[in-house]
Structure formats: C-alpha cells, structure tokens
Design a protein around this motif. Structure first.
Motif, PDB file in Angstrom:
ATOM      1  N   ASP A  25       0.843  -1.193   0.000  1.00  0.00           N
ATOM      2  CA  ASP A  25       0.000   0.000   0.000  1.00  0.00           C
ATOM      3  C   ASP A  25       0.875   1.240   0.000  1.00  0.00           C
ATOM      4  OD1 ASP A  25      -2.539  -1.311   0.122  1.00  0.00           O
ATOM      5  OD2 ASP A  25      -2.109  -1.795   2.226  1.00  0.00           O
ATOM      6  N   TRP A  60      -6.376   1.613  -7.792  1.00  0.00           N
ATOM      7  CA  TRP A  60      -6.944   2.695  -6.972  1.00  0.00           C
ATOM      8  C   TRP A  60      -8.362   2.997  -7.443  1.00  0.00           C
ATOM      9  CZ3 TRP A  60      -7.734   7.401  -9.774  1.00  0.00           C
ATOM     10  CH2 TRP A  60      -7.148   7.435 -11.044  1.00  0.00           C
ATOM     11  N   PRO A  87      -3.405   8.533 -11.070  1.00  0.00           N
ATOM     12  CA  PRO A  87      -4.015   8.893  -9.788  1.00  0.00           C
ATOM     13  C   PRO A  87      -3.504  10.246  -9.301  1.00  0.00           C
ATOM     14  CG  PRO A  87      -2.315   7.225  -9.471  1.00  0.00           C
ATOM     15  CD  PRO A  87      -2.476   7.387 -10.942  1.00  0.00           C
ATOM     16  N   THR A  91      -3.888  10.229  -3.465  1.00  0.00           N
ATOM     17  CA  THR A  91      -4.634   8.990  -3.677  1.00  0.00           C
ATOM     18  C   THR A  91      -3.935   7.814  -2.995  1.00  0.00           C
ATOM     19  OG1 THR A  91      -5.388   9.790  -5.827  1.00  0.00           O
ATOM     20  CG2 THR A  91      -5.577   7.426  -5.424  1.00  0.00           C
ATOM     21  N   VAL A  93      -3.112   4.017  -3.078  1.00  0.00           N
ATOM     22  CA  VAL A  93      -3.015   3.021  -4.147  1.00  0.00           C
ATOM     23  C   VAL A  93      -2.480   1.716  -3.590  1.00  0.00           C
ATOM     24  CG1 VAL A  93      -2.646   4.796  -5.915  1.00  0.00           C
ATOM     25  CG2 VAL A  93      -0.669   3.710  -4.814  1.00  0.00           C
TER      26      VAL A  93
END
Length: 246
Positions: A25, A60, A87, A91, A93
């Motif tokens: 992540d 995402w 993105p 954001t 992702v």
C-alpha cells in the motif's frame, strides 16, 4: 545519497528493504506530467547496474494504471502506460509488481554475480560491462588470454557454485568501511558515485562480495542453471560471455 540508503527523494524503496515484496500500500505524493507518478513507498526497482526496471500496476478506486518503467531524478517517477489514468496526489493506491518478470530478473542478476565471482577467482578478470533481460544476459570481461576450454570451464564452475546453495545476503555499510573490503568493486572502472555515503553490499557466502544496488534471490540454488551460450572476442582483452538461465 546519505542517511537512509533505502530512500530516494520522497520514496522509501521497499525493493531494497525486502526483494520478496510484490504487493504493498502507498500514497501518491507527486505527479509530473512529463515524468510520471511519485509514491511515498515503492517496490518497483527503478533500473540500474544493468538490471532493467520493474513493471506492474497501481490499483486505486476500481481503476488499474499500468506501470511500464521508471525515470530517475530528484525523485523516482513511475511511468504510466500511454492512455492509462493517473491517480492524483493524495490517492491511496495498491502497488503490484509483475512477479514473473521480477523473479526472473533476480535469478539472472544473482547468476551474474556467481559468474563474475568465478571468473575473478579462477582467471583474475574484472568486469568491463554487462546487461540483462529476464533469464538472459551478457557480461564483458577484461581478459587478455583464455584457454580453449574457457567457456566450458566457466559454465561447470558456475553451476557447481549454484548447486552448493550459497546464501546471498544484503547489507548497508558506511563508504569507508565498505571500501576496506578487498576487491569490493568488481568492475574495471569504479562506477560508484563519489557522493554515495552508504554502500549496499551483496554477499554470496564464500564466493563473492560486491557493491551492488540490484535485487537478488536468497540463495544460489534459487538461480536454476546457467548456460554459457556463446563467447565473443571484441578486441584485445575484451571477452563477452552471453548466458541464459534455465
């Protein structure tokens, strides 16, 4: 580079922490329309030392952005596939590497370190260049004279070392301490930038210790088998070995 040897700009490099990481992540901390996407954490190997960059995806908001490479600069910019959505900053992702490609590159890179270790040990030759793709590579050596059975002898010795299942470990040392290790640079020209304060060391137990920034398997047995496909003479003292990993 100073301080944390696993930090490049705004990105903490998970690939240097643990080469087995394939998913993680992260948060987008920068977007450059010309260069790409910057993450706070990334396992994408950005390329260097003959090893090409990783490929993979960012997931995402139900969207998939393919990553086809990396641009190095003040940050590591992940290059999105043409036409894929990018993105925005902030954001969250999920990153994922192309596992087959990365694993094949790790096997290949470790195989090349066994190769350079054997050629240095048995023939005293330094590396003058090299390049790799998944499961294939070339390596150039400064070697004026070679016996007629050189190709066969090298392949036999390399595969004997691979079968020995030698442990491969990675460590980070202060520059002065790293350069106190004999023959730490296995290239004919020292390519390590003078401003690097922390040197990453890859050690194949009992065979080879080198300054190196790439990704590797955990033991030589994970490489598979190395085949010397061809030897070429490229001029005085310049020998090129083309190899394949199976």
């Amino acid at each position: 580079m100073s301080g944390d040897g696993n930090q490049h700009g705004h990105t903490h490099r998970l690939d240097l922490d643990d080469a087995s990481v394939r998913e993680w992540d992260a948060t987008v901390v920068g977007v450059d329309p010309e260069r790409g996407i910057v993450l706070d954490r990334s396992a994408f190997y950005p390329g260097g030392g003959g090893q090409p960059p990783d490929q993979g995806v960012l997931l995402w908001g139900g969207v998939r952005t393919r990553i086809v490479g990396t641009v190095r600069g003040d940050d590591l910019y992940l290059v999105p596939h043409d036409g894929d959505p990018v993105p925005p900053v902030g954001t969250a992702v999920r990153g994922a590497l192309d596992d087959e490609r990365r694993t094949q590159l790790m096997r290949t890179h470790s195989g090349l370190h066994v190769l350079t270790g054997v050629v240095f040990r048995d023939f005293g030759a330094l590396v003058t260049g090299g390049n790799m793709e998944p499961l294939s590579a070339r390596m150039d050596f400064d070697l004026a004279e070679v016996p007629p059975d050189f190709k066969e002898r090298v392949a036999e010795a390399v595969n004997a070392e691979i079968r020995t299942d030698r442990r491969i470990t990675v460590s980070n040392l202060p520059r002065e301490e790293a350069f106190a290790i004999p023959d730490i640079i296995r290239t004919a020209t020292n390519l390590l930038p003078p401003d690097i304060e922390i040197v990453r060391i890859v050690d194949i137990a009992g065979l080879d210790t080198q300054a190196d920034g790439g990704t590797h398997v955990a033991s030589t047995a994970m490489i598979g088998q190395l085949e010397v496909v061809k030897m070429e003479s490229k001029g005085k003292g310049f020998r090129r070995l083309r190899v394949r990993i199976t």
